[in-house]
Design a protein around this motif. Sequence first.
Motif, PDB file in Angstrom:
ATOM      1  N   ASP A 136      34.795  28.911  30.323  1.00 15.77           N
ATOM      2  CA  ASP A 136      34.236  28.069  29.118  1.00 15.77           C
ATOM      3  C   ASP A 136      34.038  26.483  29.516  1.00 15.77           C
ATOM      4  OD1 ASP A 136      34.574  30.486  27.671  1.00 15.77           O
ATOM      5  OD2 ASP A 136      36.531  29.845  26.490  1.00 15.77           O
TER       6      ASP A 136
ATOM      7  N   LYS B 164      48.833  24.979  39.348  1.00 11.97           N
ATOM      8  CA  LYS B 164      49.254  25.582  37.869  1.00 11.97           C
ATOM      9  C   LYS B 164      50.470  24.834  37.618  1.00 11.97           C
ATOM     10  CE  LYS B 164      46.974  29.895  38.492  1.00 11.97           C
ATOM     11  NZ  LYS B 164      47.292  31.580  38.617  1.00 11.97           N
TER      12      LYS B 164
ATOM     13  N   GLU C 226      44.417  36.582  36.090  1.00 11.53           N
ATOM     14  CA  GLU C 226      44.982  36.193  34.933  1.00 11.53           C
ATOM     15  C   GLU C 226      43.703  36.014  33.946  1.00 11.53           C
ATOM     16  OE1 GLU C 226      48.342  33.755  34.321  1.00 11.53           O
ATOM     17  OE2 GLU C 226      48.662  33.731  36.389  1.00 11.53           O
ATOM     18  N   LYS C 227      43.594  37.086  32.984  1.00 10.84           N
ATOM     19  CA  LYS C 227      42.172  36.955  32.125  1.00 10.84           C
ATOM     20  C   LYS C 227      42.109  35.521  31.206  1.00 10.84           C
ATOM     21  CE  LYS C 227      39.871  39.653  28.532  1.00 10.84           C
ATOM     22  NZ  LYS C 227      39.985  40.741  27.524  1.00 10.84           N
ATOM     23  N   LYS C 228      43.272  35.061  30.785  1.00 11.00           N
ATOM     24  CA  LYS C 228      43.235  34.031  29.793  1.00 11.00           C
ATOM     25  C   LYS C 228      42.779  32.795  30.724  1.00 11.00           C
ATOM     26  CE  LYS C 228      46.564  35.294  26.291  1.00 11.00           C
ATOM     27  NZ  LYS C 228      47.949  34.837  25.644  1.00 11.00           N
ATOM     28  N   ILE C 229      43.203  32.690  32.121  1.00  6.49           N
ATOM     29  CA  ILE C 229      42.832  31.451  32.633  1.00  6.49           C
ATOM     30  C   ILE C 229      41.680  31.433  33.196  1.00  6.49           C
ATOM     31  CG2 ILE C 229      43.083  30.434  35.256  1.00  6.49           C
ATOM     32  CD1 ILE C 229      46.115  31.123  35.073  1.00  6.49           C
TER      33      ILE C 229
ATOM     34  N   GLU D 193      38.739  40.043  40.059  1.00 12.07           N
ATOM     35  CA  GLU D 193      40.300  39.852  39.959  1.00 12.07           C
ATOM     36  C   GLU D 193      41.102  40.247  41.013  1.00 12.07           C
ATOM     37  OE1 GLU D 193      41.081  41.920  36.515  1.00 12.07           O
ATOM     38  OE2 GLU D 193      40.491  43.964  37.186  1.00 12.07           O
TER      39      GLU D 193
ATOM     40  N   GLU E 200      39.073  33.007  31.287  1.00 11.04           N
ATOM     41  CA  GLU E 200      38.160  32.616  30.234  1.00 11.04           C
ATOM     42  C   GLU E 200      38.308  31.107  29.930  1.00 11.04           C
ATOM     43  OE1 GLU E 200      40.381  34.978  27.218  1.00 11.04           O
ATOM     44  OE2 GLU E 200      39.145  36.673  27.507  1.00 11.04           O
ATOM     45  N   LEU E 201      39.440  30.453  30.392  1.00 12.63           N
ATOM     46  CA  LEU E 201      39.537  29.102  30.083  1.00 12.63           C
ATOM     47  C   LEU E 201      38.297  28.423  31.164  1.00 12.63           C
ATOM     48  CD1 LEU E 201      41.212  26.743  28.583  1.00 12.63           C
ATOM     49  CD2 LEU E 201      42.691  26.964  30.439  1.00 12.63           C
TER      50      LEU E 201
END
Length: 227
Positions: A21, A103, A12-15, A34, A17-18
Amino acid sequence: MPHQNILIVEDEKKIVELLRDYLQKAQYKTTFLERGDEVIASVRQNPPDLILLDIMLPGLDGMEVCREIRKFSTVPIIMITARIEEVDRLIGLELGADDYICKPFSPREVVARVKAVLRRVHAEPSGEKIKAGPFILDAKTHQVTIDGRELELTPSEFGLLKVLMTHPARVFSRNELLNLVQGYDFEGYDRTIDTHIKNLRKKIAQQLPNVEIISTVYGVGYKFLVP
């Protein structure tokens, strides 16, 4: 110490990235994959300092990835799972994961868990080698031998055995072991300590069959018995 590298295995790309960061703000380097079937070759070629491993992955699920990694590496693994059943989390721990996170999670909590596990791995060695019967635990090399044969342990297993061997015959509660080894507390962790103890017993039994080394004191906790 150079910046430690965290391998994030998540589709999951958003995870990704989070996590990237927050980990980079905490001065960690990050790489990510992935697909589960890309992980084994990557870990062999470029061993990370720690792996954040999602369970639900394309190609090969996280459980199988963890199982395969433990055949050749003791790199710390923190499983990330959307599954709410406790049995799924415990299966991951039985396969050799050091910790698990469910999660949805707080990215700050993930960073705290990563720091705790890596502190344990890279803790400054204290004291001489610990000897107990056929056991020798060397904090400097992070190795344990039984009659000269090395015992392959994950960081969590090593930490637990070190605490128990340092005070043979003393009974430690699960909460004490949690605080001394993991350095943090969260709901449900009692079962995690039980699973790490179960894994330790299995590994020790392969070299010392039919000898009780880690004894359960029912209603209290665990103690180390010098054989």
